[in-house]
Design a protein around this motif. Sequence first.
Motif, PDB file in Angstrom:
ATOM      1  N   LYS A   1       1.397  -1.267   0.010  1.00 13.31           N
ATOM      2  CA  LYS A   1       0.450  -0.117   0.016  1.00 13.31           C
ATOM      3  C   LYS A   1       0.883   1.101   0.461  1.00 13.31           C
ATOM      4  O   LYS A   1       1.963   0.874  -0.048  1.00 13.31           O
ATOM      5  CB  LYS A   1      -0.590  -0.105   1.393  1.00 13.31           C
ATOM      6  N   VAL A   2       0.694   2.683  -0.559  1.00  9.58           N
ATOM      7  CA  VAL A   2       1.206   3.367  -0.406  1.00  9.58           C
ATOM      8  C   VAL A   2       0.017   4.944  -0.082  1.00  9.58           C
ATOM      9  O   VAL A   2      -0.662   4.898   0.244  1.00  9.58           O
ATOM     10  CB  VAL A   2       1.680   3.943  -2.264  1.00  9.58           C
ATOM     11  N   ARG A   3       1.204   5.783   0.846  1.00 16.02           N
ATOM     12  CA  ARG A   3       0.258   6.708   1.457  1.00 16.02           C
ATOM     13  C   ARG A   3       0.296   8.131   0.261  1.00 16.02           C
ATOM     14  O   ARG A   3       1.854   8.116   0.456  1.00 16.02           O
ATOM     15  CB  ARG A   3       1.247   6.934   2.772  1.00 16.02           C
ATOM     16  N   ALA A   4      -0.734   8.640   0.742  1.00 12.61           N
ATOM     17  CA  ALA A   4      -0.192   9.623  -0.614  1.00 12.61           C
ATOM     18  C   ALA A   4      -1.123  11.391  -0.158  1.00 12.61           C
ATOM     19  O   ALA A   4      -1.931  10.971   0.261  1.00 12.61           O
ATOM     20  CB  ALA A   4      -0.622   9.882  -1.833  1.00 12.61           C
ATOM     21  N   SER A   5      -0.885  12.344  -0.482  1.00 12.78           N
ATOM     22  CA  SER A   5      -1.611  13.318  -0.232  1.00 12.78           C
ATOM     23  C   SER A   5      -1.376  14.110  -1.943  1.00 12.78           C
ATOM     24  O   SER A   5      -0.531  13.439  -2.343  1.00 12.78           O
ATOM     25  CB  SER A   5      -1.164  13.782   0.736  1.00 12.78           C
ATOM     26  N   HIS A   6      -2.809  14.999  -1.825  1.00 14.00           N
ATOM     27  CA  HIS A   6      -2.982  15.468  -2.817  1.00 14.00           C
ATOM     28  C   HIS A   6      -3.612  16.905  -3.185  1.00 14.00           C
ATOM     29  O   HIS A   6      -4.371  16.762  -2.160  1.00 14.00           O
ATOM     30  CB  HIS A   6      -3.715  14.656  -3.913  1.00 14.00           C
ATOM     31  N   LEU A   7      -3.547  17.592  -3.745  1.00 16.25           N
ATOM     32  CA  LEU A   7      -4.528  19.037  -4.077  1.00 16.25           C
ATOM     33  C   LEU A   7      -4.656  19.213  -5.195  1.00 16.25           C
ATOM     34  O   LEU A   7      -4.685  19.392  -5.964  1.00 16.25           O
ATOM     35  CB  LEU A   7      -2.958  20.227  -4.139  1.00 16.25           C
ATOM     36  N   LEU A   8      -6.394  19.334  -5.056  1.00 19.33           N
ATOM     37  CA  LEU A   8      -7.281  19.065  -6.411  1.00 19.33           C
ATOM     38  C   LEU A   8      -7.514  19.997  -6.410  1.00 19.33           C
ATOM     39  O   LEU A   8      -7.864  21.570  -5.470  1.00 19.33           O
ATOM     40  CB  LEU A   8      -7.847  18.259  -5.576  1.00 19.33           C
ATOM     41  N   VAL A   9      -7.819  20.988  -7.701  1.00 20.09           N
ATOM     42  CA  VAL A   9      -7.740  22.202  -7.910  1.00 20.09           C
ATOM     43  C   VAL A   9      -9.099  21.217  -9.285  1.00 20.09           C
ATOM     44  O   VAL A   9      -8.899  21.369 -10.763  1.00 20.09           O
ATOM     45  CB  VAL A   9      -7.018  23.050  -8.745  1.00 20.09           C
ATOM     46  N   LYS A  10     -10.780  21.973  -8.779  1.00 19.35           N
ATOM     47  CA  LYS A  10     -11.239  21.998  -9.872  1.00 19.35           C
ATOM     48  C   LYS A  10     -11.280  22.230 -10.583  1.00 19.35           C
ATOM     49  O   LYS A  10     -10.890  23.838 -10.894  1.00 19.35           O
ATOM     50  CB  LYS A  10     -12.372  20.822  -9.264  1.00 19.35           C
ATOM     51  N   HIS A  11     -11.757  22.116 -12.108  1.00 21.52           N
ATOM     52  CA  HIS A  11     -12.344  23.333 -12.755  1.00 21.52           C
ATOM     53  C   HIS A  11     -13.885  23.706 -13.932  1.00 21.52           C
ATOM     54  O   HIS A  11     -14.868  21.570 -12.984  1.00 21.52           O
ATOM     55  CB  HIS A  11     -10.942  22.834 -13.844  1.00 21.52           C
ATOM     56  N   ARG A  12     -14.781  23.917 -14.104  1.00 21.38           N
ATOM     57  CA  ARG A  12     -15.670  24.114 -14.986  1.00 21.38           C
ATOM     58  C   ARG A  12     -16.081  22.554 -15.320  1.00 21.38           C
ATOM     59  O   ARG A  12     -17.144  22.370 -15.387  1.00 21.38           O
ATOM     60  CB  ARG A  12     -16.461  25.056 -15.832  1.00 21.38           C
ATOM     61  N   ASP A  13     -15.640  21.987 -16.124  1.00 19.03           N
ATOM     62  CA  ASP A  13     -15.697  20.657 -16.572  1.00 19.03           C
ATOM     63  C   ASP A  13     -15.446  19.433 -15.738  1.00 19.03           C
ATOM     64  O   ASP A  13     -15.652  18.566 -16.224  1.00 19.03           O
ATOM     65  CB  ASP A  13     -15.264  20.813 -17.812  1.00 19.03           C
ATOM     66  N   SER A  14     -15.406  19.150 -14.761  1.00 21.88           N
ATOM     67  CA  SER A  14     -15.168  18.858 -13.690  1.00 21.88           C
ATOM     68  C   SER A  14     -16.218  18.199 -13.615  1.00 21.88           C
ATOM     69  O   SER A  14     -17.664  18.268 -13.453  1.00 21.88           O
ATOM     70  CB  SER A  14     -14.859  18.940 -12.372  1.00 21.88           C
ATOM     71  N   ARG A  15     -16.672  16.414 -12.896  1.00 17.06           N
ATOM     72  CA  ARG A  15     -17.347  15.665 -13.681  1.00 17.06           C
ATOM     73  C   ARG A  15     -18.483  16.736 -11.884  1.00 17.06           C
ATOM     74  O   ARG A  15     -19.416  16.404 -12.146  1.00 17.06           O
ATOM     75  CB  ARG A  15     -17.244  14.529 -12.506  1.00 17.06           C
ATOM     76  N   ARG A  16     -18.040  16.634 -10.723  1.00 16.59           N
ATOM     77  CA  ARG A  16     -18.834  18.143  -9.748  1.00 16.59           C
ATOM     78  C   ARG A  16     -18.488  19.453  -9.999  1.00 16.59           C
ATOM     79  O   ARG A  16     -17.143  19.457  -8.863  1.00 16.59           O
ATOM     80  CB  ARG A  16     -19.105  17.261  -8.686  1.00 16.59           C
ATOM     81  N   PRO A  17     -18.262  20.184 -10.722  1.00 15.86           N
ATOM     82  CA  PRO A  17     -17.747  21.284 -10.090  1.00 15.86           C
ATOM     83  C   PRO A  17     -18.170  22.365  -9.573  1.00 15.86           C
ATOM     84  O   PRO A  17     -18.352  23.349  -9.335  1.00 15.86           O
ATOM     85  CB  PRO A  17     -18.042  22.091 -12.110  1.00 15.86           C
ATOM     86  N   SER A  18     -18.436  21.642  -8.191  1.00 10.85           N
ATOM     87  CA  SER A  18     -18.363  22.572  -6.602  1.00 10.85           C
ATOM     88  C   SER A  18     -17.865  21.896  -5.505  1.00 10.85           C
ATOM     89  O   SER A  18     -17.157  20.739  -5.933  1.00 10.85           O
ATOM     90  CB  SER A  18     -19.692  22.403  -6.526  1.00 10.85           C
TER      91      SER A  18
END
Length: 144
Positions: free
Chosen positions: A39-56
């Motif tokens: 297993k791995v452990r990861a962190s992320h920084l998500l930046v959505k855009h208007r065409d994202s699956r759920r843009p909110s």
Amino acid sequence: MSDLPEGWVVKVSKTHGKEYFYNVNTQESTWEKPSSAAKVRASHLLVKHRDSRRPSSWREQNITRTKEEAVEILKGFIKQIESGASFSELASVNSDCSSAKKGGDLGFFGRGQMQKPFEEAAYGLQVNEMSGPVFFRFWRSYYS
């Protein structure tokens, strides 16, 4: 010899009186026997855009930025991190994912538990190495 992955031991719950599994290295515990698959452990920084699956997100009710703007924002975060800024602090304030509450930490996961591009990026990194933006249904930057 134990058939448990390295670092895992069997303990008995004082509350429930039944066996559980405990990782002495990560302090993770589980009722289910851990597999030997890494297993791995990861962190992320998500930046959505208007065409994202759920843009909110928790930060913005209606995200209107373009994909290109999202990529530029991520590139700016990468430069800040490379200059010494804290990944977890940036993720806490700027990530469009609810994992922001944990500094972007997604915890441990195995293969097949995340979207394929994310999995490939996370498994391809060394500890404390950061990838560039990873593109799929969302735009993300990862740190393992």
